[in-house]
Design a protein around this motif. Structure first.
Motif, short mmCIF file in Angstrom:
data_model
loop_
_atom_site.label_atom_id
_atom_site.label_comp_id
_atom_site.label_asym_id
_atom_site.label_seq_id
_atom_site.Cartn_x
_atom_site.Cartn_y
_atom_site.Cartn_z
N ALA B 61 0.82 -1.19 0.00
CA ALA B 61 0.21 0.02 -0.07
C ALA B 61 1.01 1.12 -0.03
O ALA B 61 1.57 1.24 0.76
N LEU B 62 0.72 2.28 -0.66
CA LEU B 62 1.39 3.42 -1.07
C LEU B 62 0.30 4.50 -0.76
O LEU B 62 -0.24 5.08 -1.75
N PRO B 63 0.53 5.15 0.55
CA PRO B 63 -0.66 6.22 0.77
C PRO B 63 -0.01 7.42 0.45
O PRO B 63 1.36 7.68 0.46
N ILE B 64 -0.92 8.40 -0.04
CA ILE B 64 -0.42 9.76 -0.29
C ILE B 64 -1.21 10.79 0.50
O ILE B 64 -2.30 10.52 0.76
N ASP B 65 -0.25 11.70 1.04
CA ASP B 65 -0.85 12.73 1.95
C ASP B 65 -0.89 14.28 1.08
O ASP B 65 -0.14 14.34 0.08
N MET B 66 -1.77 15.05 1.77
CA MET B 66 -1.80 16.25 1.06
C MET B 66 -1.16 17.30 2.01
O MET B 66 -0.37 16.88 2.92
N ALA B 67 -0.50 18.11 1.18
CA ALA B 67 0.36 19.43 1.89
C ALA B 67 -0.19 19.96 3.36
O ALA B 67 -1.55 19.83 3.49
N GLU B 68 0.49 20.01 4.14
CA GLU B 68 0.34 20.49 5.53
C GLU B 68 -0.94 21.64 5.56
O GLU B 68 -1.77 21.53 6.66
N SER B 69 -0.77 22.48 4.83
CA SER B 69 -1.76 23.66 5.10
C SER B 69 -3.20 23.28 4.56
O SER B 69 -4.04 24.10 4.48
N SER B 70 -3.28 22.06 3.88
CA SER B 70 -4.54 21.93 3.16
C SER B 70 -5.70 21.48 3.89
O SER B 70 -5.53 20.88 5.13
#
Lengths: 429, 147
Positions: B61-70
């Protein structure tokens, strides 16, 4: 000049382990590479620099002993004077993702060390190989995972409290070792189970009062079992260390052996043997439970440490901590205790001069590692920004006059009681 | 060049159709090529918190996160584990600085996330349902995170 040579010879030994690890692991990672994945990885920078730190001031009310954070600190705080000595820490870390499976990690930390200096120390330097997403092998300089949360106890930002509970982590003077660890994680019984083993040799020095204790070359190994389910984490830990050197309590062993020879007393020889820590093993058993959900954090831990060396007293400790987040504030309260058992050994020498002074010195040495105290902790963490936290904390330490292991520079009037007030700022970048 | 134009088109489409949709429809998506149709909340927690990054069909599984400020990142972690971003950062600082697992890869926009998800099987990400339904039928919703 001499020191420089020693520094480089020491560093080269570390570097040798690190680069040997890379040499063996790199081909493994490349062999399993998928070019598309590597391309994706490269889009997110392959080299990351991060850091952590704590700027903290604290005061301890007692003028009869100095409060320390753990047994590796040579100096503490006392007499109601505010000081940044015990809690201020700065660390930097570089992670280099070489391939999908192989990562190199180096970390250096500046903190108060055994020699009263803050010279940055190489705390981690390892290659990590993840052949599969649920297995990991690390080779190089690794964190000493002797108890739950022990290998991150310098990272204040990761913790609720101003510092790790001193009653629990106080006797742990190991931070890292050079060696290998391997872990595997699998779904089990509706949750996740992780099993880890580690082995290696320490490269550290510590201090007991004024005496530096060189424990480098001591063999360490251990096993860790973790279980997660929902908000719960359970941890069982066993670790042991076989000491490479004795703590310097000279000239006491020679005096005891001489007196034993003169008087023909086997008990005096036995007393001299009890002072030796070289080639003795200390075993650390611990259990930890953490509950963390919707702003409620609770931790409960217990440890028992058993020493073969008579000089070191067996001990057990525990703590419970509860915090509840209210917006950006998390007030918390904790209770901890640490108690060791005196050996009750005697030299058998008569209580007359000149033997009475040897008896006195032996009694003092055998009490060096005595702890008998409990602490009430009350504080609050304020998350000012997503990477900065302020904390204020008050610790009421209540022990007896013989409880000298948790402190430094105890005076004749030490009654085991002090109040510590701390204000810290933790950050990560 | 074509790739850049495609990205711009996708981004424009996202903006057009996502306007007006509330955060109520936060969904976890992957691509059809990943070969799974559903994940439990516990699975997603284990993947995003770095405890166990294997999908039910054994693919990594390769999770993707969004930028800190989003804003969407804030909502995602709040709904997933009831944690603020400060708590998530605190959690990761413990794991990163003790040399354990690494946090999810961070991408700057949902557009980049979707591109990555479609390209690399096993990648999962969180987006608004509005973005998903109008954007690309090759995306599979594996979990909805209700308010």
């Amino acid at each position: 000049m001499h020191n420089k040579i020693r520094f480089w010879s020491h560093l080269s030994a570390q570097a040798f382990i690190f680069f040997t690890a890379i040499f063996f692991l790199l081909p493994l990672g490349i062999a399993n590479d998928n070019s598309q994945d590597v391309k994706e990885k490269n889009q997110d920078s392959a080299v990351k620099f991060r850091g952590f730190g704590t700027l903290g001031i604290a005061r301890s009310s007692s003028d009869q002993a100095s409060f320390i954070r753990d047994a590796s600190q040579p100096q503490g705080i006392s007499n109601g004077n505010w000081s940044a000595r015990i809690d201020s820490i700065l660390g930097g870390q570089v992670n280099w993702q070489l391939t999908n499976e192989v990562m190199l990690v180096g970390q250096a930390v500046s903190r108060l060390r055994y020699n009263k200096k803050r010279t940055p120390e190489l705390t981690w330097a390892y290659a990590r190989w993840e052949a599969m997403p649920d297995t990991s092998i690390r080779i190089g300089r690794l964190g000493a995972d002797f108890m739950m949360l022990a290998d991150s106890r310098l990272v204040g930002y990761a913790s609720l409290t101003a510092r790790p509970p001193a009653d629990f982590f106080g006797p742990l003077f190991f931070h890292h070792f050079d060696g290998v660890d391997a872990s595997i994680t699998k779904p089990a019984a509706g949750g996740l189970a992780r099993f880890k083993i580690f082995a290696g040799k320490t490269q550290e020095k510590t201090v007991d009062g004024q005496n530096i204790w060189d424990i480098s070359g001591s063999q360490v190994n251990g096993v860790v079992a973790d279980y997660w389910q929902g908000p719960w984490q359970l941890r069982l830990n066993f670790a042991q260390v076989k000491f490479s050197n004795s703590l310097d309590v000279s000239p006491l062993p020679d005096l005891l052996n001489s007196a034993g020879s003169i008087l023909g007393l086997p008990s005096a020889f036995a007393a001299a043997d009890a002072l030796e820590t070289k080639n003795t093993t200390s075993r650390f058993y611990s259990l930890g439970v953490v509950y963390d959900s919707s702003g409620l954090q609770a931790q409960g831990m217990a440890n028992c440490i058993h020493h073969e060396a008579g000089l070191l007293q067996n001990s057990c400790a525990g703590y419970a901590l509860v915090g509840y987040r209210q917006g950006a504030f998390t007030p918390y309260v904790g209770l901890s205790a640490w108690k060791s058992t005196a050996r009750g050994k005697i030299t058998g020498l008569p209580a007359v001069a000149p033997f009475d002074s040897v008896n006195f010195a032996f009694g003092s040495a055998m009490n060096l590692s005595h702890a008998d105290q409990h602490t009430l902790t009350v504080g609050a963490r304020w998350d000012v920004k997503p990477n900065v936290a302020f904390k204020i904390q008050w610790d009421a330490i209540r022990g007896n006059s013989q409880s000298v292991f948790p402190v430094r520079d105890e005076q004749a009037g030490w009654n085991g009681k002090t109040n510590v007030f701390s204000v810290v700022s933790d950050f990560v970048f | 060049m074509v790739n850049k134009l495609l990205r711009q088109f996708i981004f424009a489409t996202m903006m057009l159709f996502s306007a007006g949709h509330a955060w109520a429809d936060l969904v976890i998506v992957t691509s059809e090529a990943t070969g799974i149709s559903t994940l439990s909340k516990e699975d997603v927690i284990n993947i995003y918190l770095g405890r166990y990054r294997r999908l039910p069909n054994a693919l990594p599984a390769l999770p993707i996160d969004m930028a800190e400020s989003s804003e969407i990142k804030k909502k995602f972690y709040w709904r997933l584990v009831g944690k603020t971003l400060a708590e998530i950062n605190s959690y990761w600082s413990r794991l990163i600085f003790s040399g354990q697992t690494q946090p999810p890869a961070v991408l700057n926009s949902s557009e980049d996330a979707i591109m990555r998800i479609l390209r690399v099987p096993g990648t999962i990400g969180y987006i608004e349902r509005g973005t998903y339904s109008k954007l690309d039928k090759r995306l599979v919703v594996v979990l909805e995170l209700a308010e």
